[in-house]
Design a protein around this motif. Structure first.
Motif, mmCIF file in Angstrom:
data_model
loop_
_atom_site.group_PDB
_atom_site.id
_atom_site.type_symbol
_atom_site.label_atom_id
_atom_site.label_comp_id
_atom_site.label_asym_id
_atom_site.label_seq_id
_atom_site.Cartn_x
_atom_site.Cartn_y
_atom_site.Cartn_z
ATOM 1 N N GLU A 119 0.840 -1.202 0.000
ATOM 2 C CA GLU A 119 0.000 0.000 0.000
ATOM 3 C C GLU A 119 0.870 1.245 0.000
ATOM 4 O O GLU A 119 0.544 2.238 -0.643
ATOM 5 C CB GLU A 119 -0.929 0.009 1.212
ATOM 6 C CG GLU A 119 -2.100 -0.916 1.102
ATOM 7 C CD GLU A 119 -3.086 -0.738 2.242
ATOM 8 O OE1 GLU A 119 -2.732 -0.154 3.301
ATOM 9 O OE2 GLU A 119 -4.235 -1.196 2.077
ATOM 10 N N ALA A 123 0.706 4.207 -2.621
ATOM 11 C CA ALA A 123 0.445 5.575 -2.155
ATOM 12 C C ALA A 123 1.492 6.529 -2.709
ATOM 13 O O ALA A 123 1.156 7.623 -3.186
ATOM 14 C CB ALA A 123 0.429 5.614 -0.628
ATOM 15 N N LEU A 157 -6.347 6.699 1.599
ATOM 16 C CA LEU A 157 -5.579 7.801 1.008
ATOM 17 C C LEU A 157 -6.421 9.052 0.750
ATOM 18 O O LEU A 157 -5.887 10.068 0.318
ATOM 19 C CB LEU A 157 -4.944 7.335 -0.312
ATOM 20 C CG LEU A 157 -3.930 6.201 -0.207
ATOM 21 C CD1 LEU A 157 -3.465 5.769 -1.591
ATOM 22 C CD2 LEU A 157 -2.754 6.600 0.660
#
Length: 162
Positions: A119, A123, A157
């Motif tokens: 992740e 991101a 996010l």
């Protein structure tokens, strides 16, 4: 219709058609007034200069592609590139950033290979300029993250889905 890699590295990974064939096809797509989706596969053993060469080829088209998928090589056992040294994740992020800078009006798509990315790396790719993904569980022959995993990442996010 991906170019796959830079012209200088193309013959190392593809033998079924020429680089010029790829460029000619993209020209015909443009002539038919169809939006172009063309990018490449990163992590096939190319150098940083090779990655820059791919992006330069795309960015210097008369009209850069509307959609630029940046794929991370998914190594599949039994294929010629299986066992290729894994690309450093930050090199992948740099490639996304360079694509954003060189093609500011294109959708830079974080594409194949996301299944193997953390992740945090995904991101960083969005922060570096990726503004789109290919969504859904299957992308050609390799898997994508499941829809619920993408939704959870976007929520974490603060990315709105359109």
């Amino acid at each position: 219709h991906n170019l796959d890699t830079a012209p200088e590295f193309y013959g190392e990974v593809i033998t079924t058609r020429t680089y010029q064939d790829r460029l000619d096809t993209l020209d015909r797509v443009r002539e038919a007034d169809i939006h172009v989706c063309s990018g490449g596969i990163i992590g096939m053993g190319e150098t940083r200069s090779g990655r820059a060469g791919l992006l330069a080829q795309l960015a210097n088209m008369e009209r850069p592609p509307e959609s630029v998928p940046i794929n991370l090589l998914t190594q599949v056992e039994g294929t010629p590139l299986h066992g290729t040294d894994a690309l450093d994740p930050l090199e992948f992020v740099r490639t996304i950033a360079a694509a954003r800078i060189t093609m500011p009006t294109s959708y830079v798509r974080l594409s194949a290979g996301r299944q193997s990315m953390s992740e945090a790396v995904q991101a960083l790719c969005f922060i570096a300029g990726a503004n789109s993904i290919f969504y859904g569980e299957k992308l050609l022959t390799t898997s994508n993250p499941e829809v619920e995993a993408d939704k959870a990442l976007f929520a974490k996010l603060g990315i709105n889905q359109a």
